[in-house]
Design a protein around this motif. Structure first.
Motif, PDB file in Angstrom:
ATOM      1  N   TYR A 177       0.842  -1.208   0.000  1.00 18.42           N
ATOM      2  CA  TYR A 177       0.000   0.000   0.000  1.00 18.42           C
ATOM      3  C   TYR A 177       0.868   1.246   0.000  1.00 18.42           C
ATOM      4  O   TYR A 177       0.526   2.260  -0.593  1.00 18.42           O
ATOM      5  CB  TYR A 177      -0.933   0.006   1.210  1.00 18.42           C
ATOM      6  CG  TYR A 177      -1.923  -1.140   1.210  1.00 18.42           C
ATOM      7  CD1 TYR A 177      -3.066  -1.082   0.416  1.00 18.42           C
ATOM      8  CD2 TYR A 177      -1.718  -2.266   1.987  1.00 18.42           C
ATOM      9  CE1 TYR A 177      -3.970  -2.129   0.398  1.00 18.42           C
ATOM     10  CE2 TYR A 177      -2.612  -3.313   1.984  1.00 18.42           C
ATOM     11  CZ  TYR A 177      -3.745  -3.246   1.181  1.00 18.42           C
ATOM     12  OH  TYR A 177      -4.633  -4.276   1.168  1.00 18.42           O
ATOM     13  N   TRP A 180       2.260   1.845  -3.616  1.00 20.13           N
ATOM     14  CA  TRP A 180       1.288   2.374  -4.570  1.00 20.13           C
ATOM     15  C   TRP A 180       0.503   3.542  -3.994  1.00 20.13           C
ATOM     16  O   TRP A 180      -0.502   3.964  -4.541  1.00 20.13           O
ATOM     17  CB  TRP A 180       0.355   1.256  -5.049  1.00 20.13           C
ATOM     18  CG  TRP A 180       1.132   0.230  -5.818  1.00 20.13           C
ATOM     19  CD1 TRP A 180       1.614  -0.945  -5.336  1.00 20.13           C
ATOM     20  CD2 TRP A 180       1.577   0.324  -7.169  1.00 20.13           C
ATOM     21  NE1 TRP A 180       2.329  -1.611  -6.300  1.00 20.13           N
ATOM     22  CE2 TRP A 180       2.314  -0.851  -7.442  1.00 20.13           C
ATOM     23  CE3 TRP A 180       1.440   1.286  -8.174  1.00 20.13           C
ATOM     24  CZ2 TRP A 180       2.902  -1.092  -8.683  1.00 20.13           C
ATOM     25  CZ3 TRP A 180       2.021   1.031  -9.405  1.00 20.13           C
ATOM     26  CH2 TRP A 180       2.753  -0.140  -9.653  1.00 20.13           C
ATOM     27  N   VAL A 182      -1.465   3.979  -1.350  1.00 17.11           N
ATOM     28  CA  VAL A 182      -2.869   3.790  -0.986  1.00 17.11           C
ATOM     29  C   VAL A 182      -2.954   3.963   0.522  1.00 17.11           C
ATOM     30  O   VAL A 182      -2.365   3.173   1.266  1.00 17.11           O
ATOM     31  CB  VAL A 182      -3.355   2.373  -1.379  1.00 17.11           C
ATOM     32  CG1 VAL A 182      -4.799   2.176  -0.968  1.00 17.11           C
ATOM     33  CG2 VAL A 182      -3.166   2.160  -2.876  1.00 17.11           C
ATOM     34  N   HIS A 273      -4.133   3.351 -10.958  1.00 18.70           N
ATOM     35  CA  HIS A 273      -5.099   2.939  -9.955  1.00 18.70           C
ATOM     36  C   HIS A 273      -5.120   1.412  -9.958  1.00 18.70           C
ATOM     37  O   HIS A 273      -5.486   0.804 -10.945  1.00 18.70           O
ATOM     38  CB  HIS A 273      -6.471   3.521 -10.310  1.00 18.70           C
ATOM     39  CG  HIS A 273      -7.546   3.117  -9.361  1.00 18.70           C
ATOM     40  ND1 HIS A 273      -7.766   3.772  -8.174  1.00 18.70           N
ATOM     41  CD2 HIS A 273      -8.450   2.109  -9.429  1.00 18.70           C
ATOM     42  CE1 HIS A 273      -8.769   3.185  -7.551  1.00 18.70           C
ATOM     43  NE2 HIS A 273      -9.204   2.178  -8.292  1.00 18.70           N
ATOM     44  N   ILE A 274      -4.643   0.795  -8.868  1.00 19.54           N
ATOM     45  CA  ILE A 274      -4.596  -0.676  -8.833  1.00 19.54           C
ATOM     46  C   ILE A 274      -5.847  -1.151  -8.091  1.00 19.54           C
ATOM     47  O   ILE A 274      -5.897  -1.050  -6.860  1.00 19.54           O
ATOM     48  CB  ILE A 274      -3.333  -1.171  -8.085  1.00 19.54           C
ATOM     49  CG1 ILE A 274      -2.083  -0.392  -8.520  1.00 19.54           C
ATOM     50  CG2 ILE A 274      -3.169  -2.685  -8.234  1.00 19.54           C
ATOM     51  CD1 ILE A 274      -1.549  -0.706  -9.888  1.00 19.54           C
ATOM     52  N   PRO A 275      -6.848  -1.631  -8.793  1.00 15.96           N
ATOM     53  CA  PRO A 275      -8.113  -1.956  -8.130  1.00 15.96           C
ATOM     54  C   PRO A 275      -7.949  -2.901  -6.933  1.00 15.96           C
ATOM     55  O   PRO A 275      -8.567  -2.704  -5.895  1.00 15.96           O
ATOM     56  CB  PRO A 275      -8.935  -2.620  -9.240  1.00 15.96           C
ATOM     57  CG  PRO A 275      -8.347  -2.128 -10.514  1.00 15.96           C
ATOM     58  CD  PRO A 275      -6.898  -1.892 -10.250  1.00 15.96           C
ATOM     59  N   ARG A 276      -7.083  -3.897  -7.061  1.00  9.91           N
ATOM     60  CA  ARG A 276      -6.928  -4.858  -5.963  1.00  9.91           C
ATOM     61  C   ARG A 276      -6.575  -4.168  -4.642  1.00  9.91           C
ATOM     62  O   ARG A 276      -7.015  -4.580  -3.566  1.00  9.91           O
ATOM     63  CB  ARG A 276      -5.819  -5.868  -6.302  1.00  9.91           C
ATOM     64  CG  ARG A 276      -5.618  -6.931  -5.235  1.00  9.91           C
ATOM     65  CD  ARG A 276      -4.653  -8.016  -5.685  1.00  9.91           C
ATOM     66  NE  ARG A 276      -3.280  -7.541  -5.846  1.00  9.91           N
ATOM     67  CZ  ARG A 276      -2.389  -7.457  -4.838  1.00  9.91           C
ATOM     68  NH1 ARG A 276      -2.728  -7.824  -3.625  1.00  9.91           N
ATOM     69  NH2 ARG A 276      -1.176  -7.018  -5.077  1.00  9.91           N
ATOM     70  N   HIS A 278      -7.454  -1.286  -3.667  1.00  6.61           N
ATOM     71  CA  HIS A 278      -8.500  -0.393  -3.159  1.00  6.61           C
ATOM     72  C   HIS A 278      -9.696  -1.158  -2.616  1.00  6.61           C
ATOM     73  O   HIS A 278     -10.662  -0.564  -2.176  1.00  6.61           O
ATOM     74  CB  HIS A 278      -8.913   0.600  -4.248  1.00  6.61           C
ATOM     75  CG  HIS A 278      -7.851   1.631  -4.498  1.00  6.61           C
ATOM     76  ND1 HIS A 278      -7.776   2.812  -3.796  1.00  6.61           N
ATOM     77  CD2 HIS A 278      -6.789   1.628  -5.337  1.00  6.61           C
ATOM     78  CE1 HIS A 278      -6.724   3.505  -4.207  1.00  6.61           C
ATOM     79  NE2 HIS A 278      -6.108   2.805  -5.139  1.00  6.61           N
ATOM     80  N   LYS A 279      -9.602  -2.481  -2.668  1.00 11.16           N
ATOM     81  CA  LYS A 279     -10.696  -3.302  -2.133  1.00 11.16           C
ATOM     82  C   LYS A 279     -10.326  -3.868  -0.774  1.00 11.16           C
ATOM     83  O   LYS A 279      -9.163  -3.906  -0.400  1.00 11.16           O
ATOM     84  CB  LYS A 279     -10.959  -4.480  -3.083  1.00 11.16           C
ATOM     85  CG  LYS A 279     -11.620  -4.089  -4.376  1.00 11.16           C
ATOM     86  CD  LYS A 279     -12.291  -5.288  -5.017  1.00 11.16           C
ATOM     87  CE  LYS A 279     -11.329  -6.468  -5.194  1.00 11.16           C
ATOM     88  NZ  LYS A 279     -11.814  -7.454  -6.157  1.00 11.16           N
ATOM     89  N   ASP A 285     -15.555 -11.424  -4.471  1.00 13.28           N
ATOM     90  CA  ASP A 285     -15.277 -10.827  -5.787  1.00 13.28           C
ATOM     91  C   ASP A 285     -16.545 -10.294  -6.423  1.00 13.28           C
ATOM     92  O   ASP A 285     -17.622 -10.778  -6.180  1.00 13.28           O
ATOM     93  CB  ASP A 285     -14.631 -11.858  -6.708  1.00 13.28           C
ATOM     94  CG  ASP A 285     -13.139 -11.925  -6.416  1.00 13.28           C
ATOM     95  OD1 ASP A 285     -12.518 -10.844  -6.355  1.00 13.28           O
ATOM     96  OD2 ASP A 285     -12.623 -13.030  -6.192  1.00 13.28           O
TER      97      ASP A 285
END
Ligand code: SF4
Ligand code: SF4
Lengths: 285, 401
Positions: A177, A180, A182, A273-276, A278-279, A285
């Motif tokens: 995190y 990237w 986050v 933006h790395i979606p993984r 941000h979840k 899923d």
């Protein structure tokens, strides 16, 4: 002959004594040395009996303060008398190393070699034989290492490099995190880095908290608590649960990283933006 | 007048005792060290207290953390959800368990010249602290609880690890101390009882037989016992007073002294084992010592229950603003009720007051009212002062903060 150890306490909360008791193979440590005094563990002398004793390793937990009494003795005098003859002095915990949290109440409280970041009057005579193990408290494994260590490399604050060359950031579960950029939106989640808002000092704090885990189990950042920088001379700073920023950028950079380098890298990292990341980690899923 | 230095009690204390014909006539307790914690807090952000306050004490820092959190939450009128409550209780109970085990063996057994299985004792201490660290990141000195919740977000795997640890500590505990059956004591409980009997200490150290508890949780509810009657206890009736030659303040409830701690809690809970002992030995060191070790079993059971019933899908944290204002609250620490009082002005701490369990138990007498420690010591054999003193599980660092 087993080395004789005396563990003295100055201005302290006893946290290092109790931290040390957590050492997994403490029995080995108790056998390996001849413990004349420890505040919690079994040892052979009473405080009064220390007046004419000598030891090979002198441990100090807690700060030194002029006029502070230890039983019937003056603490500083007793400490200096024992230290003079000892082969090694181990300052355990940030109070014994820099003066620590209680210095904020009284500036006369100092560590053995340092008063905050300044050298004390004992530096000249004792720096050669003193190993500093800051931390609030110090980790039991670090203390055991210092008791055992001979000829180890030390940094400018006399901290063993083996333990303090790392930053607390190395080994933190949130590194991805951080990379990237986050941030953790709030406390209480496994996700996100605590550097941007929650005040984490891991990237510029020397220590192996995320390498040698606490209680063989965890660390502050692993349970979502920011690192408070307790191994450094300026612990405890102020506003510990918030990141100080200038124009949205953390005021203190990761150790040795120039601001320009940081801005360039984070600028790029953020643009993806790395979606993984941000979840929620365990989300459906 | 003789001055006794009492050491290895989380710091040191001085006991001035005068004896006549081998019996204690008068006693006065002095705590030498002051570190200024309450002063350090002034002017700081309220959340900084979560890092500073655990440093009051290396053995019960967790209780100080949670007292801080509850006081700030009370100011905001916030009640945490069940998950948060359970996690906080788990780690606080772990701290109480490690404290009691250390005290029972490293202090009481050691002082009474009894041997013990150091390895097993150490394994229990290490494992119970490991259990706490699953949630709190480390023990000692965690700051994982904050107004609004906790910072951790435990997974099922971690709950499973915690369950295994508590199970293991429970097994070791039973193997060491045997069952809490008053007619059938065995193992270390029996060895302790026999030693107290041999040394004619069973009835020694009786005090005022008044008990008080201010913390309320799933284990005990705030209340007091006076003349055998249980009544609610209200925080606003507490008064602190300065004591000569000591850095510790004394404390009373409506002008009277009360005992706090495991004996008080188990009496208020009505735990049968302790009540049976109390019937026979009143509030002597026997009941006081046994009550503390009895509590370990109950707390381990509570930890286990919480781990079985916790719903980890609830949120760990709710964002919370701390408003200006003044309030106080209490929490149960290993040695008894711990009270924190705060006043916040313009978003900063303007005043902070800490009242610790040892202050209750070790206040010196005042205004003709006898105090807990004084009553326990007077008339006792002079050689028994040390063990009577230690039966309260004194914490010098907390008391002088
Ligand atoms: S939480 Fe702290 S230690 Fe962990 S990655 Fe972020 S900055 Fe580094
Ligand atoms: S994580 Fe930071 S604050 Fe915590 S013990 Fe390590 S160095 Fe100290």
């Amino acid at each position: 002959m087993r080395p004789k150890v005396i563990w003295l306490q100055g201005v302290t909360c006893n946290g290092n004594s109790h931290s040390f008791v957590n050492l997994p193979d403490i029995e080995d440590c108790l056998r390996r040395y001849d413990w004349l005094y420890h505040p919690v563990l079994p040892s052979s002398c009473t405080l009064d009996e220390l007046s004419d004793k000598e030891c090979d390793i002198l441990v100090l937990e807690g700060g030194l303060k002029p006029g502070w009494r230890k039983g019937e003795f003056d603490l500083e005098k007793l400490f200096l008398r024992l230290a003079k003859r000892a082969k090694k002095v181990v300052a355990v915990g940030s109070c014994a190393v820099y003066g620590g949290v209680f210095r904020e109440y009284d500036e006369n409280i100092t560590g053995v070699l340092f008063s905050g970041a300044q050298k004390t009057k004992h530096y000249k005579s004792l720096a050669q034989k003193t190993v500093n193990i800051p931390g609030c408290p110090a980790h039991p494994e670090w203390i055991a290492f210092a008791l055992d260590a001979e000829r180890v490399k030390l940094d400018t604050y006399n901290r063993p490099k083996e333990l303090y060359a790392y930053t607390v950031h190395s080994g933190c579960m949130r590194n991805e995190y951080f990379e990237w950029k986050v941030d953790a939106e709030q406390f209480g989640t496994k996700e996100g880095c605590l550097y941007y808002r929650q005040g984490c000092q891991g990237p510029f704090t020397h220590g192996s908290c995320n390498k040698i885990l606490w209680n063989e189990t965890a660390s502050k950042t692993r349970v979502g608590t920011p690192c408070f920088g307790c191994t450094e001379p300026d612990f405890p700073k102020r506003d510990l649960f918030a990141t100080k920023t200038y124009m949205g950028i953390p005021a203190t950079m990761p150790l040795g990283v120039p601001k320009r380098a940081y801005l360039t890298i984070t600028g790029i990292a953020k643009s993806f933006h790395i979606p993984r990341l941000h979840k929620r980690l365990f989300d459906e899923d | 007048m003789k001055i006794e230095l009492i050491e290895k009690i989380e710091g040191e204390a001085f006991l001035d005792v005068s004896c006549r014909q081998g019996k204690v006539r008068d006693a006065y307790v002095r705590f030498p060290h002051y570190r200024g914690i309450e002063k350090i807090l002034v002017g700081r952000d309220p959340l900084d207290a979560l890092v500073i306050n655990p440093r009051v004490c290396g053995i019960c820092g967790h209780a100080h953390l949670q007292a801080t959190v509850r006081t700030l939450e009370k100011l905001a009128g916030f009640e945490p959800n069940e998950k948060v409550k359970k996690i906080r209780e788990i780690t606080r109970f772990c701290e109480m368990v490690q404290n009691h085990i250390k005290w029972f063996y490293l202090v009481v057994f050691d002082r009474l010249g009894l041997t013990y299985d150091f390895r097993t004792v150490h394994v229990m201490i290490q494992k119970i602290n490991m259990l706490a660290a699953i949630f709190s990141g480390q023990w000692p000195h965690s700051s994982y609880a904050l107004p609004g919740g906790v910072t951790c977000d435990p997974s099922q795997l971690e709950i499973l690890q915690a369950k295994r640890l508590v199970q293991s500590v429970r097994e070791h505990f039973v193997l060491l101390v045997g069952a809490f059956d008053i007619k059938n004591l065995s193992k270390d409980l029996k060895r302790l009882y026999d030693r107290l009997e041999e040394r004619d200490l069973l009835y020694t150290g009786k005090s005022l037989d008044r008990f008080i508890t201010f913390g309320s949780d799933s284990y005990v509810q705030s209340s007091k016992i006076l003349h055998g009657k249980v009544r609610p206890a209200k925080l606003h009736n507490i008064r602190e007073f300065g004591q000569e030659k000591s850095h510790a303040k004394g404390v009373t409830y409506k002008g009277k002294f009360y005992e706090t701690g495991p004996l008080a809690r188990t009496m208020l809970r009505g735990d049968l084992f302790v009540k049976q002992l109390h019937r026979r030995y009143k509030d002597s060191i026997t009941t006081r010592i046994f009550a503390r070790i009895y509590e370990v079993g109950t707390l381990l059971k509570k930890i286990d229950e919480h781990l079985r019933t916790i719903d980890i899908s609830e949120p760990s944290y709710t964002p919370l603003e701390i408003p200006d204002g003044e309030t106080m609250s209490a929490i149960e620490a290993a040695r008894g009720s711990l009270i924190h009082k705060v006043c916040i002005e313009k978003g900063k701490i303007a005043e902070y007051v800490i009242i610790t369990p040892t202050q209750w138990n070790l206040s010196n007498a005042k205004n003709g009212e006898s105090s807990i420690i004084k009553k326990a010591l007077i008339g006792a054999q002079c050689e028994a002062t040390d063990i009577i003193f230690r039966s309260f599980d004194i914490c010098s660092v907390c008391t002088t903060h």
